[in-house]
Design a protein around this motif. Structure first.
Motif, PDB file in Angstrom:
ATOM      1  N   CYS A 197       1.464  -9.377  -3.007  1.00  0.00           N
ATOM      2  CA  CYS A 197       0.913  -8.115  -3.501  1.00  0.00           C
ATOM      3  C   CYS A 197       1.108  -7.035  -2.443  1.00  0.00           C
ATOM      4  O   CYS A 197       1.047  -7.314  -1.245  1.00  0.00           O
ATOM      5  CB  CYS A 197      -0.582  -8.333  -3.762  1.00  0.00           C
ATOM      6  SG  CYS A 197      -1.528  -6.901  -4.225  1.00  0.00           S
ATOM      7  N   HIS A 198       1.377  -5.815  -2.892  1.00  0.00           N
ATOM      8  CA  HIS A 198       1.537  -4.706  -1.947  1.00  0.00           C
ATOM      9  C   HIS A 198       0.256  -3.877  -1.799  1.00  0.00           C
ATOM     10  O   HIS A 198       0.201  -3.002  -0.948  1.00  0.00           O
ATOM     11  CB  HIS A 198       2.693  -3.791  -2.383  1.00  0.00           C
ATOM     12  CG  HIS A 198       4.038  -4.357  -2.033  1.00  0.00           C
ATOM     13  ND1 HIS A 198       4.523  -4.377  -0.751  1.00  0.00           N
ATOM     14  CD2 HIS A 198       4.977  -4.957  -2.797  1.00  0.00           C
ATOM     15  CE1 HIS A 198       5.722  -4.939  -0.736  1.00  0.00           C
ATOM     16  NE2 HIS A 198       6.014  -5.314  -1.965  1.00  0.00           N
ATOM     17  N   ASP A 199      -0.737  -4.118  -2.663  1.00  0.00           N
ATOM     18  CA  ASP A 199      -1.961  -3.319  -2.593  1.00  0.00           C
ATOM     19  C   ASP A 199      -2.982  -4.046  -1.698  1.00  0.00           C
ATOM     20  O   ASP A 199      -3.662  -4.984  -2.123  1.00  0.00           O
ATOM     21  CB  ASP A 199      -2.542  -3.106  -3.995  1.00  0.00           C
ATOM     22  CG  ASP A 199      -3.665  -2.070  -3.976  1.00  0.00           C
ATOM     23  OD1 ASP A 199      -4.475  -2.078  -3.020  1.00  0.00           O
ATOM     24  OD2 ASP A 199      -3.730  -1.253  -4.914  1.00  0.00           O
ATOM     25  N   GLY A 203       2.892  -8.032   3.297  1.00  0.00           N
ATOM     26  CA  GLY A 203       3.856  -7.733   4.360  1.00  0.00           C
ATOM     27  C   GLY A 203       4.830  -6.687   3.873  1.00  0.00           C
ATOM     28  O   GLY A 203       4.936  -6.429   2.672  1.00  0.00           O
ATOM     29  N   PRO A 204       5.562  -6.072   4.787  1.00  0.00           N
ATOM     30  CA  PRO A 204       6.482  -4.999   4.389  1.00  0.00           C
ATOM     31  C   PRO A 204       7.651  -5.521   3.554  1.00  0.00           C
ATOM     32  O   PRO A 204       7.884  -6.736   3.498  1.00  0.00           O
ATOM     33  CB  PRO A 204       6.961  -4.440   5.740  1.00  0.00           C
ATOM     34  CG  PRO A 204       6.708  -5.523   6.733  1.00  0.00           C
ATOM     35  CD  PRO A 204       5.541  -6.311   6.229  1.00  0.00           C
ATOM     36  N   ASN A 205       8.382  -4.606   2.922  1.00  0.00           N
ATOM     37  CA  ASN A 205       9.578  -4.971   2.160  1.00  0.00           C
ATOM     38  C   ASN A 205      10.520  -5.782   3.045  1.00  0.00           C
ATOM     39  O   ASN A 205      10.777  -5.417   4.197  1.00  0.00           O
ATOM     40  CB  ASN A 205      10.329  -3.715   1.666  1.00  0.00           C
ATOM     41  CG  ASN A 205       9.581  -2.978   0.587  1.00  0.00           C
ATOM     42  OD1 ASN A 205       9.505  -1.760   0.590  1.00  0.00           O
ATOM     43  ND2 ASN A 205       9.012  -3.703  -0.358  1.00  0.00           N
ATOM     44  N   GLY A 206      11.007  -6.879   2.491  1.00  0.00           N
ATOM     45  CA  GLY A 206      11.974  -7.693   3.217  1.00  0.00           C
ATOM     46  C   GLY A 206      11.340  -8.618   4.241  1.00  0.00           C
ATOM     47  O   GLY A 206      12.054  -9.312   4.973  1.00  0.00           O
ATOM     48  N   ALA A 207      10.001  -8.672   4.294  1.00  0.00           N
ATOM     49  CA  ALA A 207       9.335  -9.522   5.296  1.00  0.00           C
ATOM     50  C   ALA A 207       9.501 -11.009   4.989  1.00  0.00           C
ATOM     51  O   ALA A 207       9.350 -11.843   5.884  1.00  0.00           O
ATOM     52  CB  ALA A 207       7.848  -9.176   5.379  1.00  0.00           C
ATOM     53  N   GLY A 208       9.758 -11.326   3.697  1.00  0.00           N
ATOM     54  CA  GLY A 208       9.972 -12.732   3.350  1.00  0.00           C
ATOM     55  C   GLY A 208       8.958 -13.289   2.365  1.00  0.00           C
ATOM     56  O   GLY A 208       8.862 -14.512   2.216  1.00  0.00           O
ATOM     57  N   LYS A 209       8.245 -12.424   1.652  1.00  0.00           N
ATOM     58  CA  LYS A 209       7.205 -12.897   0.719  1.00  0.00           C
ATOM     59  C   LYS A 209       7.833 -13.744  -0.401  1.00  0.00           C
ATOM     60  O   LYS A 209       7.365 -14.846  -0.686  1.00  0.00           O
ATOM     61  CB  LYS A 209       6.437 -11.697   0.141  1.00  0.00           C
ATOM     62  CG  LYS A 209       5.716 -10.870   1.216  1.00  0.00           C
ATOM     63  CD  LYS A 209       4.953  -9.694   0.638  1.00  0.00           C
ATOM     64  CE  LYS A 209       5.861  -8.654   0.012  1.00  0.00           C
ATOM     65  NZ  LYS A 209       6.757  -7.980   0.999  1.00  0.00           N
ATOM     66  N   THR A 210       8.886 -13.196  -1.036  1.00  0.00           N
ATOM     67  CA  THR A 210       9.525 -13.947  -2.129  1.00  0.00           C
ATOM     68  C   THR A 210      10.171 -15.219  -1.593  1.00  0.00           C
ATOM     69  O   THR A 210      10.080 -16.284  -2.217  1.00  0.00           O
ATOM     70  CB  THR A 210      10.575 -13.058  -2.825  1.00  0.00           C
ATOM     71  OG1 THR A 210       9.886 -11.986  -3.473  1.00  0.00           O
ATOM     72  CG2 THR A 210      11.379 -13.833  -3.865  1.00  0.00           C
TER      73      THR A 210
END
Ligand SMILES: Nc1ncnc2c1ncn2[C@@H]1O[C@H](COP(=O)(O)OP(=O)(O)OP(=O)(O)O)[C@@H](O)[C@H]1O
Length: 273
Positions: free
Chosen positions: A209-211, A48-55
Motif C-alpha cells: 500500500c502507498h497510503d 516503500g518507494p516505487n521500485g523498492a521491491g514490494k511486488t
C-alpha cells in the motif's frame, strides 16, 4: 509480540516465514538477509518507494518467484515443497494487475478462485457458490454479481479481484496494492472488511500500500522497504514513523495531530519540523 487477536505470537503456529531472504532486480539489491515470521491475526502493510521491491517480495512470499537467497515457509514447510493445489488452499495472492481477456459475470470471475477446492469433475458445489456470495457481500458487490466484468469501472474491477482472493478462503492472504483505483470511502470499507476477515479464523494478511496513514490506522504491523537491502519490521505506528518513513522515501515527512487524528504529511519546504 502481541497482535490484535490478543494471542501471544509464541503460542501460535507461524503462517508464513521469510528465512534469510535476499531479493535482487538485476544487479540491484532490494532486500538482504531478511528473516521474519508472520502470525495469524496480524495484518501487515508492506510499504516503500516505487521500485523498492514490494511486488517482488509479495510474488516471492507467494512462491511464484525464486529469491536470490534464503527461502519462504508456509505453515512451517518450504513453499517450494508444497503441492500446487494444497498451497492454493493455504495462501491466496491478489496480483497488482488483473487482465480480463473475455467477458464473464462478476459471480463467475469470483467463482474461478474456488478451483483449489473443486473435486471430481471440477463442478462447483453449493458451498463454492456460497463462498463466492459471502466474498461479494463482504465487499458490497452483491448488486454487481450478474454484471459483465468488462463493463465495470477500474475501482469496481479492483474490488472484484479482492473478492476473488477472499473467495479462495485461504488463511494467508497476500494482496499487492488492493486499494489501487479505490476512492477513500471504498478504501476504508475494504480495509474494514479485511480486518473482520482476518479476525474470523484468525487469518494473516500481508498487503502492499502507498497510503501510510491508512496503513497506520488499519495494519497491526508494517514492513518498510528502503529498496537498498534494508527493511524495517514491527508495529505499524513504530515502523511508519516520521523518521523511518522520511529515510525510506527520501523526503522529509512530519506527523500532524488533531483531535485524536494523526497524519503523516510531506514537510513544507523551509518549515520548521
Ligand atoms: N524482470 C525484471 N528485470 C529487471 N528488473 C526488474 C524486473 N522486474 C522488476 N524489476 C525491477 O525491480 C525493482 C522492484 O520492482 P517492484 O515491482 O518489486 O517494486 P515495487 O516496490 O512494487 O514498485 P511500485 O511501488 O512502483 O509498484 C524495480 O526497480 C523494477 O524495475
Amino acid at each position: 509480540m502481541k497482535s490484535l487477536s490478543g494471542i501471544d505470537a509464541g503460542t501460535r503456529p507461524a503462517s508464513l516465514s521469510a528465512l534469510h531472504l535476499t531479493l535482487r532486480a538485476g544487479e540491484r539489491l532490494l532486500l538482504e538477509d531478511f528473516t521474519h515470521t508472520f502470525y495469524p491475526g496480524e495484518i501487515w502493510c508492506v510499504a516503500g518507494p516505487n521500485g523498492a521491491g514490494k511486488t517482488t517480495l509479495m510474488t516471492t512470499l507467494a512462491g511464484l518467484a525464486r529469491p536470490a537467497g534464503g527461502h519462504v515457509e508456509v505453515d512451517g514447510e518450504r513453499i517450494d515443497a508444497w503441492p500446487g493445489a494444497a498451497l492454493a488452499r493455504r495462501r491466496a495472492l491478489m496480483p497488482q494487475h488483473s487482465h480480463d481477456a473475455f467477458g464473464a459475470s462478476v459471480l463467475d470471475i469470483v467463482l474461478l478462485n474456488r478451483f483449489p477446492h473443486l473435486t471430481g469433475w471440477g463442478w462447483e458445489r453449493p458451498a463454492d457458490r456460497a463462498a463466492a456470495q459471502v466474498a461479494l457481500d463482504t465487499l458490497g458487490l452483491a448488486a454487481l454479481a450478474s454484471r459483465d466484468v468488462l463493463s465495470l469501472s477500474g475501482g469496481e474491477r479492483q474490488r472484484v479481484a479482492l473478492a476473488a482472493a477472499l473467495c479462495q478462503d485461504a488463511p494467508l492472504l497476500l494482496l499487492d496494492e488492493p486499494l489501487a483505483f479505490l476512492d477513500w470511502h471504498h478504501q476504508i470499507d475494504c480495509l474494514t472488511a479485511l480486518v473482520q476477515w482476518t479476525h474470523a479464523l484468525p487469518r494473516t494478511i500481508v498487503f502492499s500500500c502507498h497510503d501510510l496513514n491508512l496503513a497506520r490506522r488499519f495494519a497491526t504491523h508494517a514492513l518498510l522497504l528502503e529498496g537498498n537491502g534494508v527493511a524495517h519490521a514491527g508495529a505499524a505506528r513504530d515502523v511508519l514513523s516520521p523518521a523511518l518513513a522520511s529515510r525510506a522515501f527520501g523526503y522529509p515527512l512530519v506527523l500532524i495531530e488533531q483531535g485524536g487524528h494523526e497524519a503523516l504529511v510531506p514537510a513544507l519546504p523551509g518549515a520548521s519540523r
